[in-house]
Every structure is written in C-alpha cells, then in structure tokens.
Design a protein around this motif. Structure first.
Motif, PDB file in Angstrom:
ATOM      1  N   UNK A   1       0.823  -1.181   0.000  1.00  0.00           N
ATOM      2  CA  UNK A   1       0.000   0.000   0.000  1.00  0.00           C
ATOM      3  C   UNK A   1       0.869   1.246   0.000  1.00  0.00           C
ATOM      4  N   UNK A   2       0.384   2.274  -0.664  1.00  0.00           N
ATOM      5  CA  UNK A   2       1.120   3.523  -0.781  1.00  0.00           C
ATOM      6  C   UNK A   2       0.629   4.508   0.272  1.00  0.00           C
ATOM      7  N   UNK A   3       1.558   5.127   0.994  1.00  0.00           N
ATOM      8  CA  UNK A   3       1.218   6.142   1.982  1.00  0.00           C
ATOM      9  C   UNK A   3       0.833   7.415   1.243  1.00  0.00           C
ATOM     10  N   UNK A   4      -0.331   7.968   1.553  1.00  0.00           N
ATOM     11  CA  UNK A   4      -0.825   9.181   0.924  1.00  0.00           C
ATOM     12  C   UNK A   4      -0.949  10.275   1.964  1.00  0.00           C
ATOM     13  N   UNK A   5      -0.843  11.530   1.519  1.00  0.00           N
ATOM     14  CA  UNK A   5      -0.936  12.681   2.404  1.00  0.00           C
ATOM     15  C   UNK A   5      -1.990  13.623   1.860  1.00  0.00           C
ATOM     16  N   UNK A   6      -2.878  14.121   2.719  1.00  0.00           N
ATOM     17  CA  UNK A   6      -3.904  15.075   2.333  1.00  0.00           C
ATOM     18  C   UNK A   6      -3.929  16.222   3.323  1.00  0.00           C
ATOM     19  N   UNK A   7      -4.184  17.434   2.828  1.00  0.00           N
ATOM     20  CA  UNK A   7      -4.230  18.646   3.637  1.00  0.00           C
ATOM     21  C   UNK A   7      -5.584  19.327   3.513  1.00  0.00           C
ATOM     22  N   UNK A  44     -15.292   9.162   3.228  1.00  0.00           N
ATOM     23  CA  UNK A  44     -16.552   8.608   3.722  1.00  0.00           C
ATOM     24  C   UNK A  44     -16.563   8.620   5.251  1.00  0.00           C
ATOM     25  N   UNK A  45     -17.710   8.938   5.869  1.00  0.00           N
ATOM     26  CA  UNK A  45     -17.789   8.957   7.335  1.00  0.00           C
ATOM     27  C   UNK A  45     -17.451   7.622   8.008  1.00  0.00           C
ATOM     28  N   UNK A  46     -17.569   6.512   7.309  1.00  0.00           N
ATOM     29  CA  UNK A  46     -17.250   5.207   7.904  1.00  0.00           C
ATOM     30  C   UNK A  46     -15.803   4.774   7.639  1.00  0.00           C
ATOM     31  N   UNK A  47     -15.036   5.620   6.975  1.00  0.00           N
ATOM     32  CA  UNK A  47     -13.682   5.238   6.562  1.00  0.00           C
ATOM     33  C   UNK A  47     -12.724   5.005   7.721  1.00  0.00           C
ATOM     34  N   UNK A  48     -13.006   5.564   8.877  1.00  0.00           N
ATOM     35  CA  UNK A  48     -12.096   5.461  10.021  1.00  0.00           C
ATOM     36  C   UNK A  48     -12.500   4.401  11.039  1.00  0.00           C
ATOM     37  N   UNK A  49     -13.503   3.597  10.722  1.00  0.00           N
ATOM     38  CA  UNK A  49     -13.952   2.561  11.659  1.00  0.00           C
ATOM     39  C   UNK A  49     -12.789   1.659  12.074  1.00  0.00           C
ATOM     40  N   UNK A  50     -12.445   1.681  13.361  1.00  0.00           N
ATOM     41  CA  UNK A  50     -11.392   0.832  13.917  1.00  0.00           C
ATOM     42  C   UNK A  50      -9.970   1.265  13.629  1.00  0.00           C
ATOM     43  N   UNK A  51      -9.770   2.367  12.928  1.00  0.00           N
ATOM     44  CA  UNK A  51      -8.419   2.779  12.508  1.00  0.00           C
ATOM     45  C   UNK A  51      -7.601   3.355  13.661  1.00  0.00           C
ATOM     46  N   UNK A  52      -8.184   4.235  14.457  1.00  0.00           N
ATOM     47  CA  UNK A  52      -7.444   4.870  15.554  1.00  0.00           C
ATOM     48  C   UNK A  52      -6.931   3.814  16.524  1.00  0.00           C
ATOM     49  N   UNK A  53      -7.745   2.809  16.780  1.00  0.00           N
ATOM     50  CA  UNK A  53      -7.391   1.767  17.743  1.00  0.00           C
ATOM     51  C   UNK A  53      -6.238   0.884  17.288  1.00  0.00           C
ATOM     52  N   UNK A  54      -5.921   0.885  16.005  1.00  0.00           N
ATOM     53  CA  UNK A  54      -4.829   0.045  15.516  1.00  0.00           C
ATOM     54  C   UNK A  54      -3.634   0.831  14.970  1.00  0.00           C
ATOM     55  N   UNK A 121      -2.898   5.187   4.539  1.00  0.00           N
ATOM     56  CA  UNK A 121      -2.974   4.243   3.433  1.00  0.00           C
ATOM     57  C   UNK A 121      -4.444   3.898   3.232  1.00  0.00           C
ATOM     58  N   UNK A 122      -4.803   3.685   1.975  1.00  0.00           N
ATOM     59  CA  UNK A 122      -6.182   3.406   1.604  1.00  0.00           C
ATOM     60  C   UNK A 122      -6.477   1.927   1.777  1.00  0.00           C
ATOM     61  N   UNK A 123      -7.590   1.628   2.430  1.00  0.00           N
ATOM     62  CA  UNK A 123      -8.074   0.258   2.505  1.00  0.00           C
ATOM     63  C   UNK A 123      -8.928  -0.046   1.291  1.00  0.00           C
ATOM     64  N   UNK A 124      -9.887   0.850   1.017  1.00  0.00           N
ATOM     65  CA  UNK A 124     -10.786   0.682  -0.117  1.00  0.00           C
ATOM     66  C   UNK A 124     -11.197   2.059  -0.623  1.00  0.00           C
ATOM     67  N   UNK A 142      -9.938   3.589   5.386  1.00  0.00           N
ATOM     68  CA  UNK A 142      -8.524   3.887   5.588  1.00  0.00           C
ATOM     69  C   UNK A 142      -7.934   2.691   6.316  1.00  0.00           C
ATOM     70  N   UNK A 143      -6.829   2.201   5.804  1.00  0.00           N
ATOM     71  CA  UNK A 143      -6.187   1.040   6.410  1.00  0.00           C
ATOM     72  C   UNK A 143      -5.388   1.439   7.648  1.00  0.00           C
ATOM     73  N   UNK A 144      -4.570   2.483   7.502  1.00  0.00           N
ATOM     74  CA  UNK A 144      -3.733   2.930   8.617  1.00  0.00           C
ATOM     75  C   UNK A 144      -3.553   4.435   8.541  1.00  0.00           C
ATOM     76  N   UNK A 145      -3.554   5.073   9.697  1.00  0.00           N
ATOM     77  CA  UNK A 145      -3.330   6.505   9.815  1.00  0.00           C
ATOM     78  C   UNK A 145      -1.933   6.697  10.397  1.00  0.00           C
TER      79      UNK A 145
END
Length: 191
Positions: A1-7, A44-54, A121-124, A142-145
C-alpha cells in the motif's frame, strides 16, 4: 500500500499566551478536496472505523518527522487525543515546551498556520465521474493513519487547526458542539 498525504484548512482562533492547547480537524467527512491532479477526493464517514485503535499516529508540523514530534497517539493512548465525530477526525494536544511547540504556537498566533493534514494508506476506494466531468475518488476505508499535521498549505479547504483561547471562544465552541449533537439526536429520533 502507498502512503498518501492530504491537507485541508479552516479558521484560526487567537490564543492566550498561557494556553498551549491545539486542536483541529485533520479529516472532514464528505468534504471535497482541492484538485489533486485530475481528480477530487471525499472521505466517507465510515472510513475510520477501527483505525485509531490500531494505528500509531504522530502529530507533526508539516508532516516532517525529522523536526520532532508534537504529540503521539499509539492505538488510542498518549499525548495526542483523536476523536471521531459527525464532522470528521478531530485532534487535540498540548503543544510541548520545545522549540517546535513554540514555533507551532507562534505560527498559529500569526495566522501563518491555519490548516491541517493527514497521512494514511487506503483500505478501499471507489471512483466515479461527476456531471461536470471531474473525477471523484471516495475513500471508503482507511487502512492505517500515520500522522495528523498542522500545515501551511492544504488539500482540503475544510480542515482546520487552532490554539485554544480559554474563555469566550471555548464556550462558543462547546455551544456549537452541543447544538450539533442536539440536532444529530433529533434527526436520529425522526428517522
């Protein structure tokens, strides 16, 4: 997966000299980015489900880890508070008593820094073409923040960063949040 940056950006609130609290929205859901090279993007509002915790998330100035770390949230714990609400991903921390922390606060006071960013990184994702011919990429998960960062330039105009000015500004923000929560609960009851 490619690390992406957004501002992204938003308003800055002046801070009192004794306050070192910094907060902002690194991600604003359903907000269009600026042109990212032939397409725009929405989160998407659901894109961060479970991401912070991992994720092990750093707060950096302008995504530059070599300058030092402002705060850190390792799997939801640490000096960086990450909160997902109906607006997006909010981050809050106390600026450290370091040269980097002082530089950030001075940049916020002067208005030089008013936007936030995130690295991930993008999950989907999904793609579509809008009526005006612009391509739209929707980040569904989002796969990982990796980081949230106060930055000088933003890819999303809706993001923000500010230093907390205790008193009137803090009360106004709390009232806005309470009103938003009230309307959210009311909408849920009416469904």
């Amino acid at each position: 997966m490619i690390k992406e940056i957004r501002n992204s950006n938003n308003e800055i609130t002046p801070i009192l000299p004794e306050s070192r609290t910094v907060s902002g929205y690194a991600i604003v859901f359903n907000s269009d980015s600026n042109d990212l090279g032939g397409f725009i993007e929405r989160i998407d509002p659901n894109s961060l489900d479970g991401v912070v915790e991992k994720s092990d998330v750093l707060c950096l100035l302008n995504h530059n880890e070599d300058r030092g770390v402002l705060a850190r949230s390792n799997k939801g714990e640490g000096s960086l508070t990450l909160e997902i609400d109906e607006i997006g991903l909010k981050y809050t921390f106390e600026a450290p008593n370091t040269a980097l922390g002082d530089e950030l606060l001075e940049g916020l006071r002067r208005g030089d820094i008013s936007t936030s960013s995130f690295a991930f990184t993008v999950g989907k994702d999904s793609w579509s073409k809008m009526e005006n011919g612009t391509y739209l990429r929707t980040i569904n998960s989002i796969n990982e923040l990796f980081d949230v960062s106060p930055v000088y330039r933003a890819a999303y105009d809706a993001t923000s960063v500010k230093a907390d000015s205790r008193g009137l500004d803090a009360i106004k923000q709390q009232e806005k949040e309470e009103l938003a929560n009230y309307y959210k609960e009311l909408r849920n009851k009416l469904k």
